[in-house]
Design a protein around this motif. Structure first.
Motif, mmCIF file in Angstrom:
data_model
loop_
_atom_site.group_PDB
_atom_site.id
_atom_site.type_symbol
_atom_site.label_atom_id
_atom_site.label_comp_id
_atom_site.label_asym_id
_atom_site.label_seq_id
_atom_site.Cartn_x
_atom_site.Cartn_y
_atom_site.Cartn_z
ATOM 1 N N GLY A 153 -4.671 -2.596 -4.306
ATOM 2 C CA GLY A 153 -5.309 -1.307 -4.558
ATOM 3 C C GLY A 153 -5.022 -0.313 -3.439
ATOM 4 N N ILE A 154 -5.118 -0.789 -2.207
ATOM 5 C CA ILE A 154 -4.849 0.080 -1.058
ATOM 6 C C ILE A 154 -3.428 0.625 -1.125
ATOM 7 C CG2 ILE A 154 -4.444 0.034 1.442
ATOM 8 C CD1 ILE A 154 -6.829 -1.867 1.646
ATOM 9 N N ILE A 178 -3.014 3.235 -3.912
ATOM 10 C CA ILE A 178 -3.567 4.550 -3.589
ATOM 11 C C ILE A 178 -2.684 5.270 -2.567
ATOM 12 C CG2 ILE A 178 -5.490 5.727 -2.457
ATOM 13 C CD1 ILE A 178 -7.385 3.889 -3.805
ATOM 14 N N THR A 179 -2.227 4.516 -1.553
ATOM 15 C CA THR A 179 -1.360 5.124 -0.546
ATOM 16 C C THR A 179 -0.123 5.736 -1.202
ATOM 17 O OG1 THR A 179 -2.047 3.390 0.971
ATOM 18 C CG2 THR A 179 -0.155 4.708 1.623
ATOM 19 N N MET A 228 -0.949 8.728 -3.582
ATOM 20 C CA MET A 228 -1.374 9.915 -2.843
ATOM 21 C C MET A 228 -0.157 10.712 -2.374
ATOM 22 S SD MET A 228 -3.660 9.904 0.592
ATOM 23 C CE MET A 228 -2.375 9.324 1.690
ATOM 24 N N ILE A 229 0.827 9.983 -1.844
ATOM 25 C CA ILE A 229 2.015 10.655 -1.327
ATOM 26 C C ILE A 229 2.882 11.164 -2.479
ATOM 27 C CG2 ILE A 229 4.134 10.295 -0.012
ATOM 28 C CD1 ILE A 229 1.781 10.233 1.790
ATOM 29 N N ALA A 250 1.244 14.094 -4.521
ATOM 30 C CA ALA A 250 0.811 15.285 -3.793
ATOM 31 C C ALA A 250 1.554 16.500 -4.321
ATOM 32 C CB ALA A 250 1.082 15.117 -2.307
ATOM 33 N N PRO A 251 0.841 17.614 -4.513
ATOM 34 C CA PRO A 251 1.506 18.821 -5.013
ATOM 35 C C PRO A 251 2.583 19.257 -4.031
ATOM 36 C CG PRO A 251 -0.714 19.296 -4.226
ATOM 37 C CD PRO A 251 -0.574 17.817 -4.233
ATOM 38 N N TYR A 299 7.510 16.545 -1.249
ATOM 39 C CA TYR A 299 7.740 16.786 0.180
ATOM 40 C C TYR A 299 9.195 16.903 0.564
ATOM 41 C CZ TYR A 299 7.460 11.812 -0.671
ATOM 42 O OH TYR A 299 7.589 10.593 -1.229
ATOM 43 N N ILE A 350 6.993 11.213 6.306
ATOM 44 C CA ILE A 350 6.346 10.431 5.257
ATOM 45 C C ILE A 350 6.363 8.915 5.494
ATOM 46 C CG2 ILE A 350 6.314 9.929 2.780
ATOM 47 C CD1 ILE A 350 5.317 12.687 3.443
ATOM 48 N N ILE A 391 3.720 8.063 7.979
ATOM 49 C CA ILE A 391 2.370 8.287 7.445
ATOM 50 C C ILE A 391 1.968 7.145 6.517
ATOM 51 C CG2 ILE A 391 0.991 9.752 5.922
ATOM 52 C CD1 ILE A 391 2.433 12.159 6.984
ATOM 53 N N THR A 425 -1.090 4.561 7.184
ATOM 54 C CA THR A 425 -2.203 4.486 6.236
ATOM 55 C C THR A 425 -2.405 3.059 5.769
ATOM 56 O OG1 THR A 425 -1.451 6.631 5.446
ATOM 57 C CG2 THR A 425 -3.180 5.573 4.181
#
Lengths: 333, 329
Positions: free
Chosen positions: A18-19, A22-23, A26-27, A30-31, A34, A295, A298, A302
């Motif tokens: 799950g972690i 989500i990580t 999320m990346i 993301a709007p 990147y 990225i 990050i 995370t």
């Protein structure tokens, strides 16, 4: 016993998945994708073939050209073997940079935690024994004030007044070891590092005294009124023995689980403390990565800090089940 | 209904007994007043301006004839009544850069000659806005998620509890920083991101309370009478679970204000020219060794605000939880 632990350990697998999910999401979701953020910043994206090429390269690098599920599995497969890719800032493997930074932050946090416990537990016990006296009131107010002082402000003030500046020059401005410390004998180097860590550790620690000592105080008060303490007193044991052997041991139990709750906060706090005192740990690495939109770093930080917190919770649960058998008995039912 | 009113009245009575909590509440109200009245306290246009027998109210109305006039200038004749801080938060006064507190600038000026008092007053707005809106958001999310898990139990609870466990593992502050870096920092995104990440504590509290309350007789009676789940949750269970949620929300406002100022301190919060206490503090880093007012004033403001909310939270907690104030001796 071992059955409970096994069950607990197995449960971390879905949590970890799950972690990671989500990580990644999320990346990925993301709007403003990147890669365009970076390529577009340099005005290259729309500048024709070269921009296009860079853009495609970037997308490929992060698996953005593949469907989201495939991209996630590719990333997850690498995550499991601790391959986090290369940092886009200096091209070095992310795992190497983290291997350098993580021990520093862990050391910083473990030292702070030990100091927190050493100072707050006795204070909490004394406050409980001297409930509603001047000592109790004054310490709880003082700790409450410490708790409300923003750490970045105190960090700045400590720097200003105690290291360099116009005032005292007791501590170094930042870093964890002096350049000239290389020639020192081992013990001298340790002292040098300790000298560097005083201010960061102080900044990281002072806010948690209130919470911990009040927690100890409340637990202690609860325990003191239990019947077995009355029994111990009735048996004619000395007050010292009653407090330290019978009461203290049982008031310790909830403090074990507390460690797990404190962990994620400590890692977050490192971002501020490490950037003020230029400590090259995870917090600073994280902040630099965020500034550079790096990225891979990050994502690695995370998932690693979440995994570490998960381990902390697991450890606390297991310790808890050892000191309090009721927990694992309940779990069995 | 009257029973519930009686409950909150007794909570208020207990709260009032606590001197520190009362003081905290006064500080909170004072900050509210300042934030709400900011344009009336710090403004470079006078309340009243009298010239040639005519009366103007430049602070309240726009007059085309005074469009680019600096009312403070001696060359503007007539009677002028200025607010206590006759500066706006964004105007430059290049003649007095980084000047210490004086009669002209009560709290001194920053590196661009902006009046610190005006910036502090407007900064109070940001901290209150972020504190309340973000906490309101996550309390709402927490209540919904916690109520679903606590009321229905079973597999819904299992799924939600697993999810909460996963979210708790993320270091919140770092998570907030990362998301802000990806979506771009602004007042709105700071509020939304804190609101979306902060709900786990509330959800756990609500879940626990719901577990306790749903087994109580009045809930079962309501169910036996054929009430719908939504009716039972909103009318019967939730009101009885609200007190601990509100206590936690009060502490939440304190920590949200701290998070906002930390974010602004790191440059990921509210963006200039909107003043934020954390940002003022961060700007002061270059002049720290002589411009003490730029470091001490915003830091102290953050400290006092956080302390006030925490004191209110403490008082509130003691008031709803009689065990902790009576002690158990």
């Amino acid at each position: 016993m071992s059955k409970y632990i096994l069950k607990r350990v197995l449960l971390i697998i879905p949590t970890f998945i799950g972690i990671s999910l989500i990580t990644y999401m999320m990346i990925r979701l993301a709007p403003g994708d990147y890669t365009t953020l970076r390529a577009g910043l340099q005005g290259e994206l729309k500048a024709g073939a070269i921009g296009k090429e860079i853009y495609e390269q970037e997308r490929k690098l992060y698996g953005l050209d593949r469907p989201i599920i495939v991209g996630y599995f590719d990333w997850f497969k690498k995550l499991v073997v601790l391959d986090f890719g290369v940092s886009r800032k200096d091209g070095r493997p992310v795992s190497g940079r983290i291997a350098e930074a993580l021990p520093i932050t862990l050391a910083l946090n473990i030292i702070s935690m030990i100091i927190m416990y050493i100072i707050s537990i006795p204070m909490g016990i004394v406050s409980a024994l001297k409930k509603d006296t001047a000592f109790d009131r004054i310490t709880s107010l003082a700790l409450f004030i410490l708790y409300s002082l923003p750490s970045f402000w105190i960090g700045l003030l400590l720097l200003l007044f105690l290291s360099g500046g116009e005032f005292l020059n007791l501590f170094p401005l930042g870093g964890i070891v002096s350049d000239w410390a290389e020639n020192l004998p081992f013990f001298g180097r340790v002292l040098n590092v300790a000298w560097h860590l005083v201010l960061p550790v102080a900044t990281l620690t002072y806010g948690s005294f209130a919470f911990l000592s009040r927690y100890t105080r409340a637990n202690m008060l609860e325990v003191i009124n239990q019947q077995y303490i009355t029994t111990a007193r009735a048996k004619g044991l000395t007050e010292k023995r009653v407090i330290f052997v019978h009461a203290f041991k049982n008031s310790l139990v909830p403090l074990v689980t507390l460690m797990a709750t404190l962990l994620p906060g400590l890692l977050g706090g490192s971002v501020i403390v490490e950037s003020i005192f230029s400590v090259p740990g995870m917090g600073m690495l994280a902040f630099e990565a965020i500034l550079a939109r790096d990225i891979p770093v990050i994502m690695a930080i995370t998932s690693i800090s979440a995994a570490l917190t998960l381990m902390g919770i697991l450890l606390a649960d297991i310790l808890y089940s050892i000191v309090d058998p009721r927990i694992r008995l309940e779990a069995k039912v | 209904m009257s029973g519930r009113q009686g409950y909150w009245q007794s909570v208020w009575r207990e709260f009032k007994k606590n001197r520190l909590a009362r003081a905290g509440l006064w500080v909170v109200l004072f900050l509210f007043l300042i934030a709400f009245m900011a344009p009336l306290i710090a403004n470079n246009r006078p309340y009243i301006y009298v010239t040639d027998e005519k009366v103007f109210f430049p602070l309240f109305f726009e007059y085309p004839e005074f469009k680019d006039i600096d009312f403070r200038s001696e060359r503007v004749p007539g009677f002028k009544l200025f607010p206590p801080v006759p500066y706006s938060y964004s105007e430059y006064d290049l003649d007095s850069i980084v000047s210490p507190p004086s009669l002209r600038h009560l709290m001194g000026t920053d590196e661009q000659g902006r009046d610190l008092a005006a910036r502090m007053i407007y900064g109070a707005r940001v901290s209150i806005l972020v504190g309340f809106i973000a906490v309101f958001m996550y309390v709402l999310i927490g209540i919904i998620i916690g109520a679903l898990a606590g009321y229905y139990g079973g597999w819904i609870d299992m799924l939600i509890s697993r999810f909460i466990e996963i979210v708790i593992c993320f270091p919140t502050f770092f998570l907030i920083l990362t998301i802000l870096a990806l979506v771009g920092p602004s007042l709105t995104s700071v509020m939304v991101v804190i609101g979306l990440t902060g709900w786990t504590g509330i959800a756990r509290i609500v879940r626990g309370e719901f577990f306790k309350i749903r087994e109580m007789e009045f809930v079962q009676a309501s169910r036996a009478l054929g009430a719908r789940d939504s009716h039972i949750i909103i009318r019967h269970v939730l009101p009885n679970a609200l007190a601990p949620v509100l206590v936690s929300a009060t502490f939440g406002i304190a920590s949200t204000i701290l998070i906002e100022s930390s974010l602004s301190f790191l440059g990921f919060g509210v963006q200039p020219p909107t003043p934020s206490w954390g940002d003022i503090l961060s700007q002061s880093r270059d002049f720290m060794d002589f411009a003490w007012w730029l470091t001490l004033i915003p830091g102290f403001a953050i400290f006092i605000t956080i302390t006030a909310y925490n004191l209110v939270g403490e008082g509130f907690q003691d008031a709803i939880n009689p065990r902790s104030f009576r002690g158990n001796t």
